[in-house]
Design an enzyme around this catalytic site. Structure first.
Site, PDB file in Angstrom:
ATOM      1  N   ALA A  49    -104.944 138.087-114.529  1.00  0.00           N
ATOM      2  CA  ALA A  49    -105.116 138.167-115.990  1.00  0.00           C
ATOM      3  C   ALA A  49    -105.586 136.775-116.184  1.00  0.00           C
ATOM      4  O   ALA A  49    -105.467 135.618-115.694  1.00  0.00           O
ATOM      5  CB  ALA A  49    -103.951 138.358-116.734  1.00  0.00           C
ATOM      6  N   THR A  51    -104.125 134.005-118.906  1.00  0.00           N
ATOM      7  CA  THR A  51    -102.961 134.199-119.441  1.00  0.00           C
ATOM      8  C   THR A  51    -102.657 132.806-120.329  1.00  0.00           C
ATOM      9  O   THR A  51    -101.471 132.506-120.676  1.00  0.00           O
ATOM     10  CB  THR A  51    -101.665 134.237-118.228  1.00  0.00           C
ATOM     11  OG1 THR A  51    -101.945 133.143-117.380  1.00  0.00           O
ATOM     12  CG2 THR A  51    -101.531 135.595-117.655  1.00  0.00           C
ATOM     13  N   THR A  90     -98.978 143.492-122.006  1.00  0.00           N
ATOM     14  CA  THR A  90     -98.060 142.504-122.669  1.00  0.00           C
ATOM     15  C   THR A  90     -97.437 143.068-124.100  1.00  0.00           C
ATOM     16  O   THR A  90     -98.367 143.738-124.709  1.00  0.00           O
ATOM     17  CB  THR A  90     -98.832 141.246-122.887  1.00  0.00           C
ATOM     18  OG1 THR A  90     -97.928 140.316-123.827  1.00  0.00           O
ATOM     19  CG2 THR A  90    -100.127 141.244-123.635  1.00  0.00           C
ATOM     20  N   ASP A  91     -96.343 142.311-124.487  1.00  0.00           N
ATOM     21  CA  ASP A  91     -95.820 142.603-125.559  1.00  0.00           C
ATOM     22  C   ASP A  91     -96.735 141.892-126.965  1.00  0.00           C
ATOM     23  O   ASP A  91     -96.542 142.546-127.978  1.00  0.00           O
ATOM     24  CB  ASP A  91     -94.415 141.945-125.965  1.00  0.00           C
ATOM     25  CG  ASP A  91     -94.404 140.523-125.397  1.00  0.00           C
ATOM     26  OD1 ASP A  91     -95.326 139.976-124.758  1.00  0.00           O
ATOM     27  OD2 ASP A  91     -93.460 139.771-126.101  1.00  0.00           O
ATOM     28  N   TYR A 114    -105.748 136.119-127.191  1.00  0.00           N
ATOM     29  CA  TYR A 114    -105.123 136.851-126.071  1.00  0.00           C
ATOM     30  C   TYR A 114    -104.792 138.144-126.108  1.00  0.00           C
ATOM     31  O   TYR A 114    -104.977 139.100-125.312  1.00  0.00           O
ATOM     32  CB  TYR A 114    -103.912 135.866-125.437  1.00  0.00           C
ATOM     33  CG  TYR A 114    -103.157 136.439-124.490  1.00  0.00           C
ATOM     34  CD1 TYR A 114    -103.537 136.472-123.091  1.00  0.00           C
ATOM     35  CD2 TYR A 114    -101.945 137.252-124.675  1.00  0.00           C
ATOM     36  CE1 TYR A 114    -102.594 137.024-122.060  1.00  0.00           C
ATOM     37  CE2 TYR A 114    -100.888 137.534-123.725  1.00  0.00           C
ATOM     38  CZ  TYR A 114    -101.371 137.330-122.497  1.00  0.00           C
ATOM     39  OH  TYR A 114    -100.663 137.861-121.493  1.00  0.00           O
TER      40      TYR A 114
END
Ligand SMILES: NC(=O)c1ccc[n+]([C@@H]2O[C@H](COP(=O)([O-])OP(=O)(O)OC[C@H]3O[C@@H](n4cnc5c(N)ncnc54)[C@H](OP(=O)(O)O)[C@@H]3O)[C@@H](O)[C@H]2O)c1
Length: 281
Positions: A49, A51, A90-91, A114
């Protein structure tokens, strides 16, 4: 960070596996085709990814090329060769306004580039491979790679004061624990499909997380004794990318289906710092 822990866990369990990094660029379908063809691959676990959360506000096209198009490419490859796929998200796909732990089916509404790129990746994975599995995680740290714990430990060894935000709530998660959960899932022989959440249990703020790191690092002699930790508000200390104020994930589904009970974040952190202290001897 996560990919190396998944590989280490496969090594530990003597599971056949192949690991790749940038040499198989997931944004390049040809590279994926060349890598996957002719191999007997049962599962593809996509930990690759973009990130850099703050940099993604500037490098948005690159973030989407990797996190959205790249994730979709991996899903297409998995489907083409008849492999199964587990993707990591992801959160930060959530906006943080729910005020209660997010369920896998809650509606994402990312507040950063993101987060938007990862949400688009989720959609592209399922569009190209409806039977794929996805695990959302949060606040990841581990031995390899840049992360909050490594940064704090470095700063705690040199600074006399650190200011840390105290109004974003989440669940710190040891990459090793997530890697173990992933390997249990793909090795279970059971149906692994749709969206799961995995974090260590409990919740805290970045300030609470830093305070615990400081407490543990003081015991192992990795922090200055006279360090002053100061809680600050996000509002007065903006970053390029907005973060959800509350991004605790409900992990009940992974527990119900695979018997995976995440351990408390404080216990995972304590073991991690003890491990780092041992390794630095
Ligand atoms: N870190 C967190 O706090 C966190 C929280 C929630 C979810 N996640 C998710 O968890 C997963 C693992 O994250 P992580 O923290 O382990 O990230 P990481 O340490 O940054 O690892 C990502 C890896 O992907 C590689 N990569 C980047 N672009 C690529 C491309 N085009 N083709 C192939 N590989 C590429 C990176 O290589 P380079 O290093 O050379 O760029 C890096 O080795 C990601 O899906 C991330 O979104 C992370």
């Amino acid at each position: 960070m996560l990919g190396s822990e998944v590989a280490a866990e496969c090594d530990r369990l003597e599971l056949n596996h192949l690991c790749t990094d940038m040499e198989v660029d997931i944004s390049d379908p040809l590279a994926l085709r060349e890598f996957t063809e002719g191999k007997d691959i049962g599962w593809i676990i996509n930990c690759a990814a973009y990130t850099a959360v703050d940099r993604a506000e500037e490098e948005t096209d690159l973030a989407f090329r990797i996190n959205a198009t790249g994730a979709g490419n991996v899903a297409k490859s998995a489907r083409r060769i008849g492999a199964r796929m587990l993707h990591i998200s992801t959160d930060y796909v959530f906006d943080g306004t729910k005020g209660a732990p997010y369920l896998p089916d809650d509606k994402p509404n990312p507040v950063s580039a993101y987060g938007r790129s990862k949400f688009e990746g989720e959609k592209q994975v399922f569009a190209n491979f409806p039977d794929a599995a996805m695990v959302r995680t949060a606040w990841l740290y581990g031995v390899i790679g840049a992360n909050f714990v490594t940064t704090m430990l470095r700063l705690m060894g040199s600074r006399s004061e650190l200011k840390v935000v105290d109004d974003q709530l989440g669940s710190p998660t040891l990459a090793l624990d997530l890697a173990r959960a992933i390997v249990v899932m793909v090795n279970s022989g059971r149906e692994v499909k749709g969206t799961y959440h995995f974090t260590n249990s409990g919740e805290t703020t970045w300030f609470g997380f830093a305070s615990e790191i400081y407490k543990l690092a003081s015991r192992t002699g990795h922090a200055r004794q006279e360090l002053k930790l100061t809680p600050i508000a996000t509002a007065g200390n903006p970053t390029p990318a907005a973060r959800p104020a509350y991004s605790v994930l409900d992990c009940a589904r992974i527990e119900e289906e695979f018997g995976i009970t995440p351990r408390p974040w404080e216990k995972a952190l304590s073991d991690h710092i003890a491990h780092l202290a041992e390794a630095s001897k």
